[in-house]
Design a protein around this motif. Structure first.
Motif, mmCIF file in Angstrom:
data_model
loop_
_atom_site.group_PDB
_atom_site.id
_atom_site.type_symbol
_atom_site.label_atom_id
_atom_site.label_comp_id
_atom_site.label_asym_id
_atom_site.label_seq_id
_atom_site.Cartn_x
_atom_site.Cartn_y
_atom_site.Cartn_z
ATOM 1 N N MET A 50 -3.853 7.665 3.993
ATOM 2 C CA MET A 50 -4.568 6.814 2.996
ATOM 3 C C MET A 50 -3.885 7.031 1.779
ATOM 4 S SD MET A 50 -8.601 7.165 2.676
ATOM 5 C CE MET A 50 -8.477 8.454 1.652
ATOM 6 N N THR A 51 -3.073 6.088 1.311
ATOM 7 C CA THR A 51 -2.599 6.076 -0.022
ATOM 8 C C THR A 51 -3.274 5.839 -1.299
ATOM 9 O OG1 THR A 51 -1.707 3.898 0.372
ATOM 10 C CG2 THR A 51 -0.229 5.748 1.367
ATOM 11 N N ARG A 52 -2.792 6.052 -2.480
ATOM 12 C CA ARG A 52 -3.289 5.670 -3.783
ATOM 13 C C ARG A 52 -4.680 6.486 -3.991
ATOM 14 N NH1 ARG A 52 -1.517 0.719 -5.496
ATOM 15 N NH2 ARG A 52 -3.709 0.349 -6.561
ATOM 16 N N VAL A 53 -4.854 7.568 -3.525
ATOM 17 C CA VAL A 53 -5.850 8.471 -3.696
ATOM 18 C C VAL A 53 -6.213 8.469 -5.181
ATOM 19 C CG1 VAL A 53 -6.002 9.701 -1.528
ATOM 20 C CG2 VAL A 53 -4.633 10.716 -3.633
ATOM 21 N N ASP A 54 -5.160 8.554 -6.034
ATOM 22 C CA ASP A 54 -5.421 8.865 -7.480
ATOM 23 C C ASP A 54 -6.177 7.513 -8.032
ATOM 24 O OD1 ASP A 54 -3.212 7.262 -6.922
ATOM 25 O OD2 ASP A 54 -2.291 7.912 -9.005
ATOM 26 N N CYS A 55 -5.823 6.373 -7.381
ATOM 27 C CA CYS A 55 -6.636 5.238 -7.897
ATOM 28 C C CYS A 55 -8.151 5.231 -7.395
ATOM 29 C CB CYS A 55 -5.708 3.959 -7.512
ATOM 30 S SG CYS A 55 -4.173 3.968 -8.068
ATOM 31 N N LEU A 78 -0.648 4.437 10.572
ATOM 32 C CA LEU A 78 -1.237 3.070 9.805
ATOM 33 C C LEU A 78 -1.557 3.583 8.329
ATOM 34 C CD1 LEU A 78 -4.232 2.845 12.455
ATOM 35 C CD2 LEU A 78 -2.001 1.389 12.346
ATOM 36 N N VAL A 79 -0.965 2.617 7.439
ATOM 37 C CA VAL A 79 -1.017 3.274 6.248
ATOM 38 C C VAL A 79 -2.001 2.152 5.327
ATOM 39 C CG1 VAL A 79 0.320 3.441 3.869
ATOM 40 C CG2 VAL A 79 1.423 3.764 6.148
ATOM 41 N N MET A 80 -2.896 3.090 4.887
ATOM 42 C CA MET A 80 -4.054 2.098 4.332
ATOM 43 C C MET A 80 -4.222 2.751 2.990
ATOM 44 S SD MET A 80 -4.569 0.399 6.902
ATOM 45 C CE MET A 80 -6.280 -0.449 6.509
ATOM 46 N N VAL A 135 0.876 -1.142 0.056
ATOM 47 C CA VAL A 135 -0.165 -0.053 0.069
ATOM 48 C C VAL A 135 0.685 1.177 -0.188
ATOM 49 C CG1 VAL A 135 -1.914 -1.163 1.083
ATOM 50 C CG2 VAL A 135 -0.243 0.132 2.388
ATOM 51 N N GLY A 136 2.093 1.152 0.050
ATOM 52 C CA GLY A 136 3.002 2.317 -0.073
ATOM 53 C C GLY A 136 3.751 2.858 1.333
#
Length: 418
Positions: free
Chosen positions: A310-315, A274-276, A164-165
């Motif tokens: 909260m990663t991958r917001v572009d996805c 926490l990386v989600m 998740v990055g």
């Protein structure tokens, strides 16, 4: 017999009248032009509650007009929708935009000669509910930030699912602080197996000197494997030394030389991050959520602050992918933040959507030449992107202050206890 002048004028007038009448009748009975668009519908981003208009222009007014939304006939509601045709111009007006109005709108023009269609996507954006200081570089305030003098550095533990990055967050922050692309921390965005096998610590420095911040990266969590909850707790309490190789079957034993028997405040973690993933909220299994909650609850018992990156917001959101500055105008991002708040028990004001710098290099095999070629696939950004920096610095600044508050409170409690 020679005609008089009056007779010749009367016959000429009759001939002209017949010719004009014939031509008019010929136009009325001719085949209409096949519909074509002179201008097409344009995609729009409409603030919630506002009026908006979709319009286009055809090459002929002799057409039948029909509207669809998301592939279905548009059900027009009185007072809500207004369909008009003004000559060759076709218009759809929608009042008081709401969430249900978001979608792909299609207009079809048809007559006996054929038909033509065009479409446009309409997104309904909400009022920005959290502000980011876009255009203002907050790195200088972080570089000069004075941490509590009872510790040499503030320590942050990253914990989350595989791929998740987590490592990419470290790369992104180091890129910001060092002013260049930094990919020394091995990242595996989207992977199903963890690239982080050892307990590692990463610090930041540039030509001006080092910064009092350290990120500890650990093996990714999985539903039935990956890093053990006991190891996360050991890291939080400062028992785990850098260099320990994770064993998904057995936690760090207390007699191991990587086990710190007497950790100090400087050895402990000062914030749990926490990386989600923003795009996989509903895909996380219940067992995995329980793991995350148990770690968070242990951090709460210790008084350690917890945040969510909260990663991958572009996805997760096309609106955000097109323009990162829309991240706090996105309904999807806000909904997913609320879902994580409900699932993990972390308040929404401690959940931060972010976008990482990262790149993957995969090896492609060419059988004919029997050679292997490295090919770079750039998944987000590979150049310095100021909006990525602003968004990450906004989140990181909050985290630094909360971590320092924890240290100050811990020291104060110790002082009063003595």
């Amino acid at each position: 017999m020679e005609q008089s002048k009056e007779q010749r004028e009367r016959e000429t007038h009759t001939h002209l009248k017949f010719t004009l009448t014939f031509n008019k009748g010929s136009n009325m009975g001719s085949t209409p032009s096949k519909p074509e668009f002179v201008t097409v519908l344009a995609k729009q981003q409409v603030p919630h509650g506002q009026h908006f208009i979709l319009s286009c222009e055809a090459n002929t007014e002799y057409v039948t007009v029909s509207w669809q939304k998301d592939g279905q006939k548009l059900d027009c509601v009185e007072g809500k929708h207004k369909v008009r045709q003004l000559g060759t111009k076709c218009v759809l007006e929608i009042s008081k935009a709401e969430d249900a109005d978001e979608g792909n709108y299609t207009i079809t023009l048809s007559n006996s000669s054929g038909s033509a269609s065009c479409s446009a996507l309409v997104r309904i954006i909400i009022k920005e509910w959290r502000t980011v200081q876009w255009g203002q570089n907050r790195i200088n305030s972080l570089k000069t930030f004075q941490i509590c003098n009872k510790v040499e550095e503030l320590r942050f533990l990253l914990y989350g699912p595989v791929g998740v990055g987590k490592s990419s967050i470290i790369n992104t922050i180091r890129t910001i602080f060092e002013g260049r692309q930094f990919v020394n921390c091995l990242a595996a965005p989207g992977s199903t197996t963890s690239h982080t096998l050892c307990y590692e610590q990463f610090r930041f420095a540039n030509e001006e000197g080092s910064f009092p911040f350290a990120f500890n990266d650990i093996m990714g969590a999985e539903e039935d494997s990956g890093v053990l909850t006991q190891d996360i707790v050991s890291a939080l309490k400062g028992h785990m030394k850098e260099g320990y190789t994770f064993n998904p079957q057995t936690p760090l034993p207390i007699n191991n030389h990587y086990y710190n028997q007497n950790p100090t405040l400087s050895d402990q973690m000062h914030c749990l991050v926490l990386v989600m993933p923003a795009d996989r909220v509903s895909m996380l299994a219940d067992n995995f959520i329980k793991k995350m909650k148990s770690v968070r609850e242990e951090a709460s018992r210790m008084g350690i602050p917890q945040v969510v990156f909260m990663t991958r917001v572009d996805c997760a959101c096309q609106l955000t992918k097109e323009d990162l500055r829309n991240v706090y105008k996105s309904k999807k991002i806000r909904e997913n933040m609320q879902k994580y708040a409900n699932e993990l028990g972390v308040p929404v004001n401690r959940i931060f959507p972010v976008l990482n710098y990262h790149e993957e290099t995969q090896m492609q095999y060419e059988p004919y030449l029997n050679r292997i070629f490295p090919v770079c696939n750039y998944h987000e950004e590979t150049h310095i992107n100021e909006d990525i920096n602003y968004l990450m610095l906004d989140a990181f600044t909050h985290v630094v202050y909360w971590a320092n508050d924890y240290v100050v409170k811990f020291v104060s409690n110790q002082f009063h206890a003595e």
